[in-house]
Write a protein that holds these residues in place. Structure first.
Motif, PDB file in Angstrom:
ATOM      1  N   VAL A  44       0.851  -1.193   0.000  1.00  0.00           N
ATOM      2  CA  VAL A  44       0.000   0.000   0.000  1.00  0.00           C
ATOM      3  C   VAL A  44       0.887   1.243   0.000  1.00  0.00           C
ATOM      4  O   VAL A  44       2.044   1.184   0.437  1.00  0.00           O
ATOM      5  N   PRO A  45       0.371   2.380  -0.449  1.00  0.00           N
ATOM      6  CA  PRO A  45       1.143   3.617  -0.392  1.00  0.00           C
ATOM      7  C   PRO A  45       1.483   3.985   1.056  1.00  0.00           C
ATOM      8  O   PRO A  45       0.725   3.649   1.979  1.00  0.00           O
ATOM      9  N   GLN A  46       2.585   4.701   1.231  1.00  0.00           N
ATOM     10  CA  GLN A  46       3.023   5.039   2.590  1.00  0.00           C
ATOM     11  C   GLN A  46       2.006   5.882   3.348  1.00  0.00           C
ATOM     12  O   GLN A  46       1.814   5.685   4.546  1.00  0.00           O
ATOM     13  N   ASN A  47       1.329   6.817   2.660  1.00  0.00           N
ATOM     14  CA  ASN A  47       0.349   7.643   3.371  1.00  0.00           C
ATOM     15  C   ASN A  47      -0.863   6.808   3.807  1.00  0.00           C
ATOM     16  O   ASN A  47      -1.436   7.045   4.864  1.00  0.00           O
ATOM     17  N   THR A  48      -1.232   5.817   3.005  1.00  0.00           N
ATOM     18  CA  THR A  48      -2.316   4.907   3.386  1.00  0.00           C
ATOM     19  C   THR A  48      -1.899   4.073   4.597  1.00  0.00           C
ATOM     20  O   THR A  48      -2.674   3.901   5.543  1.00  0.00           O
ATOM     21  N   MET A  49      -0.660   3.569   4.569  1.00  0.00           N
ATOM     22  CA  MET A  49      -0.157   2.782   5.700  1.00  0.00           C
ATOM     23  C   MET A  49      -0.124   3.630   6.958  1.00  0.00           C
ATOM     24  O   MET A  49      -0.471   3.150   8.043  1.00  0.00           O
ATOM     25  N   SER A  50       0.254   4.883   6.820  1.00  0.00           N
ATOM     26  CA  SER A  50       0.299   5.775   7.972  1.00  0.00           C
ATOM     27  C   SER A  50      -1.071   5.890   8.640  1.00  0.00           C
ATOM     28  O   SER A  50      -1.180   5.854   9.874  1.00  0.00           O
ATOM     29  N   ALA A  51      -2.114   6.009   7.842  1.00  0.00           N
ATOM     30  CA  ALA A  51      -3.470   6.095   8.397  1.00  0.00           C
ATOM     31  C   ALA A  51      -3.850   4.796   9.112  1.00  0.00           C
ATOM     32  O   ALA A  51      -4.425   4.827  10.210  1.00  0.00           O
ATOM     33  N   HIS A  52      -3.513   3.659   8.520  1.00  0.00           N
ATOM     34  CA  HIS A  52      -3.815   2.371   9.157  1.00  0.00           C
ATOM     35  C   HIS A  52      -3.026   2.200  10.457  1.00  0.00           C
ATOM     36  O   HIS A  52      -3.571   1.714  11.460  1.00  0.00           O
ATOM     37  N   LEU A  53      -1.771   2.613  10.452  1.00  0.00           N
ATOM     38  CA  LEU A  53      -0.946   2.500  11.661  1.00  0.00           C
ATOM     39  C   LEU A  53      -1.505   3.379  12.777  1.00  0.00           C
ATOM     40  O   LEU A  53      -1.491   2.978  13.943  1.00  0.00           O
ATOM     41  N   ALA A  54      -2.021   4.546  12.431  1.00  0.00           N
ATOM     42  CA  ALA A  54      -2.611   5.426  13.439  1.00  0.00           C
ATOM     43  C   ALA A  54      -3.828   4.772  14.090  1.00  0.00           C
ATOM     44  O   ALA A  54      -4.015   4.854  15.309  1.00  0.00           O
ATOM     45  N   ILE A  55      -4.646   4.110  13.294  1.00  0.00           N
ATOM     46  CA  ILE A  55      -5.834   3.434  13.834  1.00  0.00           C
ATOM     47  C   ILE A  55      -5.425   2.286  14.757  1.00  0.00           C
ATOM     48  O   ILE A  55      -5.965   2.138  15.860  1.00  0.00           O
ATOM     49  N   LEU A  56      -4.468   1.484  14.333  1.00  0.00           N
ATOM     50  CA  LEU A  56      -3.988   0.376  15.172  1.00  0.00           C
ATOM     51  C   LEU A  56      -3.343   0.895  16.458  1.00  0.00           C
ATOM     52  O   LEU A  56      -3.523   0.303  17.528  1.00  0.00           O
ATOM     53  N   SER A  57      -2.631   1.991  16.343  1.00  0.00           N
ATOM     54  CA  SER A  57      -1.990   2.580  17.513  1.00  0.00           C
ATOM     55  C   SER A  57      -3.022   3.115  18.501  1.00  0.00           C
ATOM     56  O   SER A  57      -2.921   2.870  19.706  1.00  0.00           O
ATOM     57  N   ARG A  58      -4.020   3.823  18.005  1.00  0.00           N
ATOM     58  CA  ARG A  58      -5.074   4.343  18.893  1.00  0.00           C
ATOM     59  C   ARG A  58      -5.826   3.216  19.589  1.00  0.00           C
ATOM     60  O   ARG A  58      -6.285   3.378  20.718  1.00  0.00           O
ATOM     61  N   ALA A  59      -5.934   2.074  18.938  1.00  0.00           N
ATOM     62  CA  ALA A  59      -6.606   0.914  19.544  1.00  0.00           C
ATOM     63  C   ALA A  59      -5.706   0.191  20.541  1.00  0.00           C
ATOM     64  O   ALA A  59      -6.148  -0.743  21.202  1.00  0.00           O
ATOM     65  N   GLY A  60      -4.450   0.619  20.637  1.00  0.00           N
ATOM     66  CA  GLY A  60      -3.522   0.016  21.596  1.00  0.00           C
ATOM     67  C   GLY A  60      -2.904  -1.279  21.128  1.00  0.00           C
ATOM     68  O   GLY A  60      -2.298  -2.002  21.917  1.00  0.00           O
ATOM     69  N   LEU A  61      -3.010  -1.591  19.838  1.00  0.00           N
ATOM     70  CA  LEU A  61      -2.501  -2.860  19.318  1.00  0.00           C
ATOM     71  C   LEU A  61      -1.057  -2.790  18.850  1.00  0.00           C
ATOM     72  O   LEU A  61      -0.386  -3.818  18.751  1.00  0.00           O
ATOM     73  N   ILE A  62      -0.579  -1.596  18.541  1.00  0.00           N
ATOM     74  CA  ILE A  62       0.810  -1.419  18.107  1.00  0.00           C
ATOM     75  C   ILE A  62       1.375  -0.164  18.745  1.00  0.00           C
ATOM     76  O   ILE A  62       0.631   0.667  19.276  1.00  0.00           O
ATOM     77  N   LYS A  63       2.692  -0.045  18.676  1.00  0.00           N
ATOM     78  CA  LYS A  63       3.331   1.206  19.080  1.00  0.00           C
ATOM     79  C   LYS A  63       4.493   1.472  18.134  1.00  0.00           C
ATOM     80  O   LYS A  63       5.092   0.550  17.572  1.00  0.00           O
ATOM     81  N   GLY A  64       4.754   2.750  17.946  1.00  0.00           N
ATOM     82  CA  GLY A  64       5.860   3.161  17.098  1.00  0.00           C
ATOM     83  C   GLY A  64       6.924   3.839  17.930  1.00  0.00           C
ATOM     84  O   GLY A  64       6.609   4.564  18.873  1.00  0.00           O
ATOM     85  N   GLU A  65       8.164   3.580  17.579  1.00  0.00           N
ATOM     86  CA  GLU A  65       9.291   4.177  18.287  1.00  0.00           C
ATOM     87  C   GLU A  65      10.252   4.762  17.260  1.00  0.00           C
ATOM     88  O   GLU A  65      10.670   4.067  16.338  1.00  0.00           O
ATOM     89  N   ARG A  66      10.557   6.032  17.423  1.00  0.00           N
ATOM     90  CA  ARG A  66      11.433   6.714  16.479  1.00  0.00           C
ATOM     91  C   ARG A  66      12.870   6.232  16.662  1.00  0.00           C
ATOM     92  O   ARG A  66      13.395   6.171  17.748  1.00  0.00           O
ATOM     93  N   HIS A  67      13.486   5.873  15.541  1.00  0.00           N
ATOM     94  CA  HIS A  67      14.895   5.506  15.480  1.00  0.00           C
ATOM     95  C   HIS A  67      15.492   6.334  14.351  1.00  0.00           C
ATOM     96  O   HIS A  67      15.246   6.043  13.177  1.00  0.00           O
ATOM     97  N   SER A  68      16.216   7.372  14.715  1.00  0.00           N
ATOM     98  CA  SER A  68      16.800   8.273  13.729  1.00  0.00           C
ATOM     99  C   SER A  68      15.683   8.877  12.884  1.00  0.00           C
ATOM    100  O   SER A  68      14.802   9.540  13.406  1.00  0.00           O
ATOM    101  N   ARG A  69      15.675   8.614  11.575  1.00  0.00           N
ATOM    102  CA  ARG A  69      14.674   9.211  10.693  1.00  0.00           C
ATOM    103  C   ARG A  69      13.474   8.305  10.432  1.00  0.00           C
ATOM    104  O   ARG A  69      12.568   8.682   9.699  1.00  0.00           O
ATOM    105  N   SER A  70      13.472   7.122  10.983  1.00  0.00           N
ATOM    106  CA  SER A  70      12.344   6.218  10.720  1.00  0.00           C
ATOM    107  C   SER A  70      11.639   5.847  12.027  1.00  0.00           C
ATOM    108  O   SER A  70      12.181   6.019  13.115  1.00  0.00           O
ATOM    109  N   ILE A  71      10.432   5.354  11.876  1.00  0.00           N
ATOM    110  CA  ILE A  71       9.657   4.875  13.013  1.00  0.00           C
ATOM    111  C   ILE A  71       9.528   3.371  12.874  1.00  0.00           C
ATOM    112  O   ILE A  71       9.105   2.859  11.836  1.00  0.00           O
ATOM    113  N   ILE A  72       9.939   2.664  13.918  1.00  0.00           N
ATOM    114  CA  ILE A  72       9.846   1.208  13.963  1.00  0.00           C
ATOM    115  C   ILE A  72       8.567   0.863  14.713  1.00  0.00           C
ATOM    116  O   ILE A  72       8.351   1.300  15.839  1.00  0.00           O
ATOM    117  N   TYR A  73       7.711   0.079  14.067  1.00  0.00           N
ATOM    118  CA  TYR A  73       6.454  -0.329  14.682  1.00  0.00           C
ATOM    119  C   TYR A  73       6.570  -1.745  15.209  1.00  0.00           C
ATOM    120  O   TYR A  73       7.201  -2.601  14.599  1.00  0.00           O
TER     121      TYR A  73
END
Length: 114
Positions: A44-73
């Motif tokens: 999927v496009p990165q902006n689409t993935m970003s929206a899906h990751l936000a929904i999963l994160s708000r539901a408490g199912l995933i978390k993202g952690e910044r490592h330099s310039r990228s976010i590791i989920y």
């Protein structure tokens, strides 16, 4: 787990891209996956993935952690456990013999390969 949390988690997983993403993150525990790589792997496009990751994160199912310039989920395994327990805790009205097949089916996926 509260009913509202379970509903939010189930709603977040009730979409194919988010379910695929969550399952992929569970398979990549504990190292996690960068957001861009998730988008590439899921197709999927990165902006689409970003929206899906936000929904999963708000539901408490995933978390993202910044490592330099990228976010590791990473998958929130405790949230997965809590959701699973919430769904089967009062399995079949407390009839243990009715829950035995569920527990037996889960056991092989949770054993160490050693």
């Amino acid at each position: 787990m509260e009913s509202e949390s379970a509903i939010a988690a189930l709603a977040a997983l009730a979409q194919s891209t988010r379910l695929d993403t969550f399952r992929l993150l569970v398979r990549h525990e504990p190292e996690g996956v960068p957001a861009g790589e998730l988008a590439r792997l899921i197709g999927v496009p990165q902006n689409t993935m970003s929206a899906h990751l936000a929904i999963l994160s708000r539901a408490g199912l995933i978390k993202g952690e910044r490592h330099s310039r990228s976010i590791i989920y990473r998958a929130e395994i405790d949230a997965l456990r809590d959701l699973t327990l919430y769904l089967v805790k009062d399995c079949c009205g407390g009839s243990a013999e009715l829950c035995a097949p569920i527990i037996s089916a889960l056991a092989p996926c949770c054993t160490s390969p050693n």
